[in-house]
Design a protein around this motif. Structure first.
Motif, PDB file in Angstrom:
ATOM      1  N   ILE A 174       0.828  -1.469   0.039  1.00 18.48           N
ATOM      2  CA  ILE A 174      -0.400  -0.083  -0.067  1.00 18.48           C
ATOM      3  C   ILE A 174       0.865   1.215  -0.078  1.00 18.48           C
ATOM      4  CG2 ILE A 174      -1.812   1.242   1.326  1.00 18.48           C
ATOM      5  CD1 ILE A 174      -2.634  -1.458   2.344  1.00 18.48           C
ATOM      6  N   ALA A 175       1.792   1.417   0.775  1.00 13.98           N
ATOM      7  CA  ALA A 175       2.457   2.648   1.086  1.00 13.98           C
ATOM      8  C   ALA A 175       3.504   2.886   0.103  1.00 13.98           C
ATOM      9  CB  ALA A 175       3.180   2.443   2.619  1.00 13.98           C
ATOM     10  N   LEU A 176       4.265   1.863  -0.386  1.00 17.21           N
ATOM     11  CA  LEU A 176       5.533   2.070  -1.157  1.00 17.21           C
ATOM     12  C   LEU A 176       5.391   2.688  -2.608  1.00 17.21           C
ATOM     13  CD1 LEU A 176       8.063  -0.782  -0.423  1.00 17.21           C
ATOM     14  CD2 LEU A 176       8.132   1.379   0.502  1.00 17.21           C
ATOM     15  N   PRO A 177       4.272   2.045  -3.459  1.00 21.83           N
ATOM     16  CA  PRO A 177       3.970   2.751  -4.404  1.00 21.83           C
ATOM     17  C   PRO A 177       3.533   4.214  -4.485  1.00 21.83           C
ATOM     18  CG  PRO A 177       2.923   0.346  -4.365  1.00 21.83           C
ATOM     19  CD  PRO A 177       3.262   0.754  -2.955  1.00 21.83           C
ATOM     20  N   ILE A 178       2.639   4.301  -3.245  1.00 22.70           N
ATOM     21  CA  ILE A 178       2.038   5.773  -3.041  1.00 22.70           C
ATOM     22  C   ILE A 178       3.228   6.871  -2.768  1.00 22.70           C
ATOM     23  CG2 ILE A 178       0.473   7.110  -1.686  1.00 22.70           C
ATOM     24  CD1 ILE A 178      -1.327   4.718  -1.382  1.00 22.70           C
TER      25      ILE A 178
ATOM     26  N   PRO B  44       2.613   4.314   7.970  1.00 27.03           N
ATOM     27  CA  PRO B  44       3.415   6.011   7.959  1.00 27.03           C
ATOM     28  C   PRO B  44       4.880   5.812   7.664  1.00 27.03           C
ATOM     29  CG  PRO B  44       1.688   5.631   9.426  1.00 27.03           C
ATOM     30  CD  PRO B  44       1.605   4.403   8.943  1.00 27.03           C
ATOM     31  N   PRO B  45       5.528   4.851   8.440  1.00 29.90           N
ATOM     32  CA  PRO B  45       7.074   4.981   8.365  1.00 29.90           C
ATOM     33  C   PRO B  45       7.515   4.517   7.047  1.00 29.90           C
ATOM     34  CG  PRO B  45       6.394   3.209   9.927  1.00 29.90           C
ATOM     35  CD  PRO B  45       5.188   4.112   9.592  1.00 29.90           C
ATOM     36  N   LEU B  46       6.659   3.503   6.571  1.00 29.70           N
ATOM     37  CA  LEU B  46       7.007   3.122   5.079  1.00 29.70           C
ATOM     38  C   LEU B  46       6.703   4.117   4.044  1.00 29.70           C
ATOM     39  CD1 LEU B  46       7.194   0.042   6.368  1.00 29.70           C
ATOM     40  CD2 LEU B  46       6.319  -0.677   4.466  1.00 29.70           C
ATOM     41  N   LEU B  47       5.687   4.992   4.211  1.00 23.75           N
ATOM     42  CA  LEU B  47       5.139   5.900   3.361  1.00 23.75           C
ATOM     43  C   LEU B  47       6.251   6.979   3.304  1.00 23.75           C
ATOM     44  CD1 LEU B  47       3.140   7.204   1.345  1.00 23.75           C
ATOM     45  CD2 LEU B  47       1.960   7.884   3.363  1.00 23.75           C
ATOM     46  N   ALA B  48       6.608   7.453   4.573  1.00 16.20           N
ATOM     47  CA  ALA B  48       7.650   8.687   4.878  1.00 16.20           C
ATOM     48  C   ALA B  48       8.802   8.479   4.386  1.00 16.20           C
ATOM     49  CB  ALA B  48       7.721   9.003   6.156  1.00 16.20           C
ATOM     50  N   GLY B  49       9.564   6.933   4.467  1.00 15.06           N
ATOM     51  CA  GLY B  49      10.653   6.322   3.901  1.00 15.06           C
ATOM     52  C   GLY B  49      10.770   6.411   2.229  1.00 15.06           C
ATOM     53  N   ALA B  50       9.491   6.286   1.759  1.00  7.74           N
ATOM     54  CA  ALA B  50       9.615   6.143   0.190  1.00  7.74           C
ATOM     55  C   ALA B  50       9.503   7.571  -0.036  1.00  7.74           C
ATOM     56  CB  ALA B  50       8.245   5.521  -0.102  1.00  7.74           C
ATOM     57  N   TYR B  51       8.733   8.331   0.031  1.00  2.49           N
ATOM     58  CA  TYR B  51       8.658   9.793  -0.537  1.00  2.49           C
ATOM     59  C   TYR B  51       9.996  10.626  -0.147  1.00  2.49           C
ATOM     60  CZ  TYR B  51       6.368  11.788   3.414  1.00  2.49           C
ATOM     61  OH  TYR B  51       5.961  12.456   4.656  1.00  2.49           O
ATOM     62  N   SER B  52      10.121  10.516   0.994  1.00  2.00           N
ATOM     63  CA  SER B  52      11.569  11.282   1.588  1.00  2.00           C
ATOM     64  C   SER B  52      12.706  10.709   1.012  1.00  2.00           C
ATOM     65  CB  SER B  52      11.793  11.317   2.936  1.00  2.00           C
ATOM     66  OG  SER B  52      11.841   9.792   3.565  1.00  2.00           O
ATOM     67  N   GLY B  53      12.863   9.250   0.855  1.00  3.29           N
ATOM     68  CA  GLY B  53      14.005   8.890   0.054  1.00  3.29           C
ATOM     69  C   GLY B  53      14.218   9.518  -1.401  1.00  3.29           C
ATOM     70  N   LEU B  54      13.154   9.499  -2.342  1.00  2.33           N
ATOM     71  CA  LEU B  54      12.852  10.040  -3.464  1.00  2.33           C
ATOM     72  C   LEU B  54      13.367  11.558  -3.630  1.00  2.33           C
ATOM     73  CD1 LEU B  54      11.995   7.166  -4.173  1.00  2.33           C
ATOM     74  CD2 LEU B  54      10.696   8.221  -5.992  1.00  2.33           C
ATOM     75  N   GLU B  55      12.818  12.098  -2.732  1.00  2.00           N
ATOM     76  CA  GLU B  55      12.919  13.547  -2.441  1.00  2.00           C
ATOM     77  C   GLU B  55      14.466  14.159  -2.187  1.00  2.00           C
ATOM     78  OE1 GLU B  55      10.284  14.981   0.331  1.00  2.00           O
ATOM     79  OE2 GLU B  55       8.528  15.318  -1.194  1.00  2.00           O
TER      80      GLU B  55
ATOM     81  N   ILE C 196      14.647   1.885   2.946  1.00  4.73           N
ATOM     82  CA  ILE C 196      14.895   0.730   3.862  1.00  4.73           C
ATOM     83  C   ILE C 196      15.021   1.052   5.235  1.00  4.73           C
ATOM     84  CG2 ILE C 196      16.609  -1.026   4.597  1.00  4.73           C
ATOM     85  CD1 ILE C 196      17.369  -1.330   1.536  1.00  4.73           C
ATOM     86  N   GLY C 197      15.373   2.552   5.518  1.00  4.00           N
ATOM     87  CA  GLY C 197      15.173   2.977   6.978  1.00  4.00           C
ATOM     88  C   GLY C 197      13.698   3.085   7.245  1.00  4.00           C
ATOM     89  N   GLY C 198      12.847   3.284   6.192  1.00  5.22           N
ATOM     90  CA  GLY C 198      11.509   3.423   6.646  1.00  5.22           C
ATOM     91  C   GLY C 198      10.749   1.937   6.822  1.00  5.22           C
ATOM     92  N   VAL C 199      11.415   1.084   6.263  1.00  7.91           N
ATOM     93  CA  VAL C 199      10.749  -0.092   6.501  1.00  7.91           C
ATOM     94  C   VAL C 199      11.387  -0.809   7.735  1.00  7.91           C
ATOM     95  CG1 VAL C 199      10.981  -2.448   5.600  1.00  7.91           C
ATOM     96  CG2 VAL C 199      10.663  -0.989   3.950  1.00  7.91           C
ATOM     97  N   ARG C 200      12.756  -0.572   8.029  1.00 11.51           N
ATOM     98  CA  ARG C 200      13.284  -0.731   9.564  1.00 11.51           C
ATOM     99  C   ARG C 200      12.557  -0.210  10.461  1.00 11.51           C
ATOM    100  NH1 ARG C 200      19.506   1.580  10.876  1.00 11.51           N
ATOM    101  NH2 ARG C 200      19.527   0.775  13.045  1.00 11.51           N
ATOM    102  N   SER C 201      12.212   1.137  10.675  1.00  8.49           N
ATOM    103  CA  SER C 201      11.278   1.761  11.531  1.00  8.49           C
ATOM    104  C   SER C 201      10.033   0.902  11.512  1.00  8.49           C
ATOM    105  CB  SER C 201      11.241   3.114  11.274  1.00  8.49           C
ATOM    106  OG  SER C 201      10.379   3.757  12.326  1.00  8.49           O
ATOM    107  N   GLY C 202       9.296   0.612  10.411  1.00  6.49           N
ATOM    108  CA  GLY C 202       8.016   0.219  10.631  1.00  6.49           C
ATOM    109  C   GLY C 202       8.125  -1.600  11.118  1.00  6.49           C
TER     110      GLY C 202
END
Length: 247
Positions: A44-48, A103-114, A148-154
């Motif tokens: 759910i979170a990573l593609p978004i 939330p942590p996966l979503l934040a890690g995904a968009y902050s990583g690309l940014e 991966i940091g977001g996945v780690r937190s989650g």
């Protein structure tokens, strides 16, 4: 101190390592529950998150939704979902923990690309890369440590919180806490807590190692060269007392 001695006595008792309610079986259940939760949350979170990070759109909405999901009381959500769901013991905590992990996966995904340098992306587009190629060959490899940091937190949140889900008739390491509480078996409760802590530390260490391994070699080499340019003596392992690196 006596409680810890009793807890370690419980941990090393061979009786507690056998059968469907033993330590290996409960640990395996906990790991399976955690992996299943992370897979659902990631789907759910990573593609978004990738779409937001790539396009820069709806970032404010994503931050707001993530904050709202973080504010949800997990135990209350588990109990509420259990009340409205019948004959499905695993589904309520799975839904609740998936919501917690988003939330942590979503934040890690968009902050990583940014975090990827815009000039690097512009250069990729300038040489004729499509948007998909820019994402898969430039943005994603460079953003993987943060993703991966977001996945780690989650993962750490999910491992810790699945113990709460044992308030329902499900497996996992939380069984030791709730079953021990029911009969006032405090060594079992403390022993179960120690297992959860050890599992969380092992998983955290594996993710930390993975974050280092996924850094592109060119980026790592560039960082080393930049550090040596600031302080050339460091290349020879020499530290000059009182000398400040060149800014």
């Amino acid at each position: 101190m006596t409680d810890f001695v009793a807890a370690f006595g419980w941990l090393f008792d061979p009786v507690n390592w056998a059968g469907p309610g033993g330590i290996p079986a409960r640990t395996g259940e906990h790991i399976v529950y955690t992996l299943l939760t992370l897979l659902l949350a990631g789907a759910i979170a990573l593609p978004i998150g990738f779409a937001i990070g790539h396009t820069g759109r709806f970032r404010g909405l994503a931050v707001g939704v993530s904050g709202a999901l973080r504010a949800l009381p997990t135990l209350g959500l588990v109990v509420y979902l259990a009340l409205i769901t019948t004959n499905i013991t695993l589904m309520p905590p799975l839904i609740a923990l998936t919501i917690l992990a988003i939330p942590p996966l979503l934040a890690g995904a968009y902050s990583g690309l940014e975090s990827v340098n815009r000039s690097t992306i512009d250069a990729a587009r300038a040489v004729g890369m499509t948007e998909w190629q820019v994402f898969t060959k430039v943005e994603l490899p460079l953003s993987l440590p943060l993703v991966i940091g977001g996945v780690r937190s989650g993962a750490l949140q999910v491992i810790a919180t699945w113990t709460v889900a044992a308030i329902l008739p499900v497996g996992g390491l939380g069984r030791f806490l709730f079953d021990g509480l029911a009969v006032q078996n405090y060594p079992e409760m403390l022993g179960g807590s120690i297992i959860v802590i050890v599992l969380a530390l092992v998983v955290d260490g594996l993710f930390a190692l993975t974050q280092k391994l996924v850094v592109p070699r060119g980026v790592a080499a560039g960082k080393v060269r930049a550090d040596r340019a600031k302080d050339p003596w460091r290349a020879f392992g020499i530290t000059v007392p009182g000398r400040q690196p060149i800014p």
